[in-house]
Design an enzyme around this catalytic site. Sequence first.
Site, short mmCIF file in Angstrom:
data_model
loop_
_atom_site.label_atom_id
_atom_site.label_comp_id
_atom_site.label_asym_id
_atom_site.label_seq_id
_atom_site.Cartn_x
_atom_site.Cartn_y
_atom_site.Cartn_z
N SER A 162 83.61 62.45 54.15
CA SER A 162 83.58 63.00 55.66
C SER A 162 85.28 63.67 55.49
CB SER A 162 83.69 61.87 56.42
OG SER A 162 84.75 60.87 56.63
N LYS A 176 94.01 63.63 57.80
CA LYS A 176 92.64 63.62 58.53
C LYS A 176 92.60 63.59 60.26
CE LYS A 176 88.39 61.56 57.56
NZ LYS A 176 87.23 60.63 56.70
N SER A 225 84.41 58.83 51.81
CA SER A 225 84.48 59.79 52.30
C SER A 225 86.13 60.56 51.86
CB SER A 225 84.80 59.71 53.76
OG SER A 225 84.06 59.30 54.22
#
Lengths: 517, 509
Positions: free
Chosen positions: A164, A69, A188
């Site tokens: 996210s 990420k 997330s």
Amino acid sequence: QVSAALKEGRVTPTELCQRCLSLIKSTQFLNAYITVAEETALKQAEESEKRYRTGQPLGVLDGIPVAVKDNFNTAGIETTCASNMLKGYISPYNATVVQKLLDRGAVLLGKTNLDEFAMGSGSTDGVFGPVRNPWSYSRQYKEKSALKSQSEDEESNWVISGGSSGGSAAAVSSFTCFAALGSDTGGSTRNPAAHCGVVGLKPTYGLISRHGLIPLVNSMDVPGILTRCVDDAAVVLGSLAGHDPKDSTTIQDNFKPFELPSLTDVSKLSIGIPKEYNAPGLSSEILALWSKAADLFKDAGAKVIEVSLPHTRYSIVCYHVLCTAEVASNMARFDGLEYGHRSNMNKSTESMYAATRREGFNDVVRGRILSGNYFLLKQNYENYFIKAQKVRRLIANDFVKVFQSGVDILLTPTTLSDAAPYMEFIKEDNRTRSAQDDILTQAANMAGLPAINVPTALSERGLPIGLQFIGRSFQEKQLLSVAKWFEKQVKFPVIQLEEVKRHDHDVFQHQKSASFS
Amino acid sequence: AVVRGCGGVWCRAWRRGAGGPAPAPRGQRAVACNARGGAVPAGKSGLAPWVPVVGLEIHAQISSNSKLFSGSQVQFAAPPNSLVSFFDASLPGTLPVLNRRCVEAAVMTGLALNCSINKKSLFDRKHYFYADLPAGYQITQQRVPIAVNGSLSYSLCIDSKMSQMVPKTVRIKQIQLEQDSGKSLHDDTRSQTLVDLNRAGVGLMEVVMEPDMCCGEEAAAAVRELQLILQTLGSSQAVMAEGQLRVDANVSVHHPGEPYGVRTEVKNINSIRFLAKAVDYEIQRQIEELENGGTIQNETRAFDSKLGCTVPMRDKEGKQDYRFMPEPNLPPLILYDAKSLPANMNHQQVVNIDLIRERLPDLPSVQRAKLVERYGILPEHSFTLLNEDGLSEFFENVVKQTQMKPKKVIGWILNDLLSYLKQHSLTVKESPVSSFLLADLLNLLEKKEISSTAAKQVLAELWKGDGKTPLEIVKEKKLELIQDQKELEQICQAVIDGQENEVIMMVLG
């Protein structure tokens, strides 16, 4: 499986890397990656290949393509947090988790998309645009959605990946990598895992180093692991967990990596069903699936009992205060002086700060900074921040009580419904969405507990639904063993990615259902 | 011992020349402090007296190889931005890791100042935007500091000859660990600000003193004693000129029996001498302001050492709200003592308060008492010995190497050695005359081989530092006392012979 293939030489790390890179290209429309580090990935694959040739691979992860990420620092590769503030920012150091993956021979393909600074639950609010859920392009979804709305434009039908860590979930789900790192502050990692039909593990707070993870809420952030099966998650966890001298909040004890047993007997287990998780807005099909899953355990002889976590319903509002306060503080460093975006405004240092931060942050980030600073004001601190901390303690104590009463694992839904179409999702603002979407995942962050999303079934619309298991602190082995047993029972279907198939039939064949362990 | 003066209460009367016996101002300072520190009635003028109240906040840079939360080196005057880690520059994703040495230094200091050490203390973030504060917040200890409720004993000398030493005590509210900021250099002509982060993140101990002082002289004496303690402990080098010790003074005045007045904070004080000046100026300014019907603003003022006065600091934003918040990346700081020390703990990982207490060196007050007791010198001389770095060691070394009585040695040390060093701005270590040479010289004197006048002449030669021993100088200059009767007679005769006219004149009367 792939690891065995690598060992036996049926496939080389370079071939594997190239296939993944080519899949990334053919699935570019998913917008899962912000940066693809083709050159360094191929170099790492070559190194790995050398090790295999000399018979000295570094372990199961050697040669395995992974993605990270874009809120983890990676030396030499851009780290943007999907924000104008850090566009073009190249960190001089690797996050501890990234370094650990590299040290074990993993091949880093690139950095995945997210909501700006991980603030969101859809992966729709980053400067690089929304992530598209690979299941939008699956045969399963198309068949079902075609029945309903033939007239609708295909382009407007695609669904969100969740967030996210949506880029990481989409990357794993679309076979472009075998494992990905996400981060999990309020759900997330688990939320996008549920929407994209992959395994998403949020370990116990303090088990994995946060050094190098650009923080959202320091006291809740945990690096998350996204994989295609529970065994893979256990392998990645084993390589990441343990004390880091650079993160004072990691546990002192050494972590012993484990191999997951294949449970055959769950009759000694006590599974708790927290009644508060039957929250308003929970879709009827998820509710049904949840109770089916409970029955599955009951039928296998486990004790399944309803439990209560009475303070869970305050967790969203409590989170709002704690999260924004830490955000306000953590974002203070982005002033345009040392790194990142700097505005051309040069009337005064203060006006430069203001312009830099206005240009660098989106509305969501700025909104959270404003409310956080409000809660931290002297006259509000007692009424908001201190109160929220007390509520947090109550929420955590709920879990302690339940686990003390003999419950081993909690079983809950991960999301209220399956993934919403993008056009639907953006009708509500980020704050409303986050509040709704975190409702089932976030209490585990408040309490620091390990939790995992296991993909369970497809919804009526042909989209993945996941269920969540929450375990005791630092009892990852038990949690993952139960998750693995459950995974085996539910036989979640493999995604049929038609576009990918069309584009690159061979690759798809090879990658299909591939796990690496 | 009550001394003449206003005694903790400042009278305006004499300044107006309103009659009555008024104490004369001494030097630059208008009023002296009284040993009791209490309020006394106003002078005959009938004007209400003023009670000044002074409290101090002192930042002492911890003497440590590395910074409070990072591994960067600590060094004065290194090239700009050469000692900056990723954490110091607040690169995203970096985390603080507490430096054990800094914790030990703070515990040591806390113990030396009679504080109770908190076995559990916490770190907080204090937010404000400034160019030399890269994270946008400072990590400090706002809620639960590492040490609280201590006291500092110091002595105040009443007259300039230091013959009157009055014991005083100031309470220590707390000692907290915190990060230093970087340095901003403003280039006004090019309207640029340059930032040096070498200092950013260096460990500081903030020592907060209760408002128990009442004049500049007291504040100066207290800080000087603290400075000596820190230097003795080695917890800070405490050199004010290098910014290792920074003092801010909170000053207010009120009438006896009334609540404390509005206070101002005086910053930018670069030496102990200036501290006394700044505090006294500020007290006087406040009194004048109030007596002229004005009010005191709660403001920050800077001391201008050239003009000898305090001026308001430009603070455009007014009072800031620092939005304190617990530092989430640092667990509570837990300290142990012999009782609470867990058996299975790695000793590298823990700080044991009792162990630090055992290893505390003699504090200046104890050292002075020992000097007085061991050598029979005057208490005020023991102060002078400790006030100069290395002087008491020098004194003790001389004493060890001579037969002269310490009481006599001290005169040579203070009157001759020290005044010479002061005149030439030298430290004791830089003295061209070693303790060995001085002892040698004093031995000649003690054995009556030379007169004390001759000894001073020899010393004057020794300062040149050309490697001659006292004895060589004595020989060369023929300074020895003549022990032989005949030789003495010959010399006298020679003098008389050489001055025939004068002799005749004298004989004639």
